[in-house]
Design a protein around this motif. Structure first.
Motif, mmCIF file in Angstrom:
data_model
loop_
_atom_site.group_PDB
_atom_site.id
_atom_site.type_symbol
_atom_site.label_atom_id
_atom_site.label_comp_id
_atom_site.label_asym_id
_atom_site.label_seq_id
_atom_site.Cartn_x
_atom_site.Cartn_y
_atom_site.Cartn_z
ATOM 1 N N UNK A 151 0.836 -1.206 0.000
ATOM 2 C CA UNK A 151 0.000 0.000 0.000
ATOM 3 C C UNK A 151 0.873 1.261 0.000
ATOM 4 N N UNK A 152 1.975 1.220 0.730
ATOM 5 C CA UNK A 152 2.866 2.397 0.775
ATOM 6 C C UNK A 152 3.387 2.731 -0.627
ATOM 7 N N UNK A 153 3.770 1.687 -1.372
ATOM 8 C CA UNK A 153 4.314 1.930 -2.722
ATOM 9 C C UNK A 153 3.199 2.428 -3.649
ATOM 10 N N UNK A 154 2.026 1.809 -3.543
ATOM 11 C CA UNK A 154 0.889 2.270 -4.354
ATOM 12 C C UNK A 154 0.556 3.724 -4.067
ATOM 13 N N UNK A 155 0.621 4.079 -2.776
ATOM 14 C CA UNK A 155 0.321 5.463 -2.393
ATOM 15 C C UNK A 155 1.256 6.430 -3.132
ATOM 16 N N UNK A 156 2.546 6.102 -3.140
ATOM 17 C CA UNK A 156 3.510 6.997 -3.803
ATOM 18 C C UNK A 156 3.260 7.016 -5.313
ATOM 19 N N UNK A 157 3.060 5.819 -5.896
ATOM 20 C CA UNK A 157 2.879 5.745 -7.351
ATOM 21 C C UNK A 157 1.661 6.571 -7.793
ATOM 22 N N UNK A 158 0.571 6.478 -7.010
ATOM 23 C CA UNK A 158 -0.679 7.084 -7.487
ATOM 24 C C UNK A 158 -0.965 8.484 -6.911
ATOM 25 N N UNK A 159 -0.063 9.000 -6.092
ATOM 26 C CA UNK A 159 -0.212 10.403 -5.676
ATOM 27 C C UNK A 159 0.982 11.199 -6.201
ATOM 28 N N UNK A 160 2.164 10.860 -5.713
ATOM 29 C CA UNK A 160 3.355 11.556 -6.217
ATOM 30 C C UNK A 160 3.506 11.316 -7.723
ATOM 31 N N UNK A 161 3.329 10.028 -8.128
ATOM 32 C CA UNK A 161 3.491 9.662 -9.539
ATOM 33 C C UNK A 161 2.458 10.352 -10.413
ATOM 34 N N UNK A 162 1.223 10.353 -9.930
ATOM 35 C CA UNK A 162 0.125 10.981 -10.692
ATOM 36 C C UNK A 162 0.451 12.461 -10.964
ATOM 37 N N UNK A 163 1.043 13.109 -9.967
ATOM 38 C CA UNK A 163 1.305 14.542 -10.097
ATOM 39 C C UNK A 163 2.583 14.833 -10.901
ATOM 40 N N UNK A 164 3.578 13.979 -10.766
ATOM 41 C CA UNK A 164 4.904 14.336 -11.283
ATOM 42 C C UNK A 164 5.356 13.599 -12.533
ATOM 43 N N UNK A 165 4.774 12.429 -12.811
ATOM 44 C CA UNK A 165 5.254 11.665 -13.974
ATOM 45 C C UNK A 165 4.442 12.084 -15.209
ATOM 46 N N UNK A 166 5.162 12.455 -16.258
ATOM 47 C CA UNK A 166 4.506 12.941 -17.480
ATOM 48 C C UNK A 166 4.905 12.062 -18.665
#
Ligand SMILES: Cc1ncc(COP(=O)(O)O)c(C=O)c1O
Length: 411
Positions: free
Chosen positions: A97-112
């Motif tokens: 869950x911790x990794x998913x949290x980063x992928x789908x919050x930080x990743x959602x905002x920063x990965x283009x």
């Protein structure tokens, strides 16, 4: 190193005195989950018997006690990993869950589109699949750091892989299959030079060795309490404050808001609560603090030294067995307490079942690292993994049984 009284430690774990199939249990599946000492078991049952109440919600005594103990447990975790503050330590359900949290919050905002995400070939599925999903969504590329056959990251061309388009490097600290201890600090420095952030999957390191997030200068760190004598259903995400502040919430609901109205958008709570929507798993969080107390009482350095000793002993014996092939480096000095192997003539599942008949619990299968196991041209492997309560006698019992089973299957 303090000489540990392993028999005394063992007496704290009631399950270790049970029998399995008429034999003394030899538990060698610690990378999957560890056993729990009495203090952790008692913490859970005492909490429900004497203190059960929701946190952050009431002004009554039980709720205040619960809240204080919940936050105190967070402080203990923060101290264990040397987080600059408890507010950057977030309770989750587990490493996944911790990794998913980063992928789908930080990743959602920063990965283009056109960016890349760098991982390694030795990741657990939990540190592959969330990145594949966000990469697909964002039209980003997944790149792998090269790895030698004995499971070590190769640095020759690393500058071509971690480049100006790399947004995050997500890697395991210790491989749950190969036992490889990755040079985290070196990789973090290389990634930071390219302005990429780093997530370290510490599921197999925090329980076993000292890990210091401030010294590593890591951006995100994830681990699970059930792998370190704590309860199931509770994990940790550590994050750098600035990154966590800038990330959108993962889930929405109670406790993660500051203000809600009928008409307007809600305002988010401050850290760490922004990421803890709904009633948290406070009973297990409090017991996690007790698990950390127990680890500290033994000393995480002492745990690490003991595991190294056991691993070195097991490896030195297993390397001389003709039909056994160990995955990863034969050099036990740079390994965690995990040994995955296969037998030339016996399927791992047969081996696991035959060992279970003798009371010896090992893991068999792909270890949630299917691409890695398949890269060795096998579909499954057997794995033994140690914790502080394992003994040389248990390794001998395993080796003796291995020999007996080999005789039975190959005669
Ligand atoms: C290296 C590694 N990462 C992630 C995980 C996932 O942990 P959990 O199942 O607690 O989410 C594991 C579990 O075995 C692991 O070994």
């Amino acid at each position: 190193m303090k000489k540990l009284d392993i028999q005394k430690i063992r007496s704290d774990f009631p399950i270790l005195s049970r029998k399995v199939n008429g034999n003394k249990l030899v538990y060698l599946d610690n990378a999957a989950t560890t056993q729990k000492p009495n203090s952790v078991i008692d913490s859970i049952s005492n909490f429900y018997k004497t203190s059960n109440s929701n946190v952050h919600r009431g002004v009554h005594t039980l709720s205040i006690e619960s809240t204080e103990n919940y936050e105190f447990a967070r402080e203990k975790i923060a101290k264990l990993i040397n987080s600059p503050s408890p507010e950057t330590v977030i309770w989750t359900r587990n490493t996944s869950e911790s990794i998913n949290l980063v992928a789908f919050t930080w990743g959602e905002k920063n990965i283009m589109s056109g960016d890349n995400i760098v991982i390694t070939p030795m990741e657990h599925h939990s540190n592959i699949v969330p990145w594949q999903q966000i990469a697909k969504k964002k039209n980003a590329e997944i790149r792998y750091l090269p790895m030698s056959n004995d499971g070590k990251i190769e640095f020759n061309n690393i500058g071509k892989i971690i480049d100006s388009k790399t947004k995050i490097v997500a890697l395991t600290h210790v491989s749950n299959v190969l036992g490889t201890i990755n040079p985290a600090k070196k990789i973090i420095d290389i990634a930071h030079d390219k302005n990429a952030v780093v997530l370290l999957d510490a599921a197999q390191s925090v329980p076993h060795m000292p890990v210091d997030v401030s010294d590593l200068d890591v951006d995100f760190l994830t681990f699970s309490l059930h792998k370190m004598m704590g309860p199931t259903g509770i994990g940790i995400l550590y994050g750098r404050k600035q990154l966590l502040d800038e990330m959108p919430p993962y889930m929405f609901g109670g406790d993660m808001i500051l203000e809600v109205s009928y008409e307007k958008d809600a305002k988010w709570n401050s850290l760490p609560y922004k990421f803890e929507a709904g009633t948290p798993n406070f009973a297990d969080a409090i017991a996690s603090g007790v698990a950390v107390d127990y680890l500290n009482q033994i000393g995480i350095d002492n745990i690490w030294q003991h595991e190294k000793l056991i691993t070195e002993y097991a490896m030195s014996k297993m390397l001389s067995l003709k039909k056994i092939h160990i995955l990863g480096s034969p050099d036990f000095k740079d390994r965690g307490g995990v040994i995955s192997f296969y037998h030339e003539d016996i399927h791992p599942h047969d081996l696991g079942t035959a060992l279970d008949q003798r009371g010896i619990a090992i893991r068999t299968g792909h270890h949630c690292a299917m691409p890695l196991v398949r890269s060795y041209d096998i579909v499954a492997a057997a794995r033994i993994s140690f914790y502080v309560y394992n003994t040389i006698d248990e390794v001998d019992a395993f080796l003796y049984s291995l020999e007996q089973i080999e005789g039975y299957f190959t005669k």
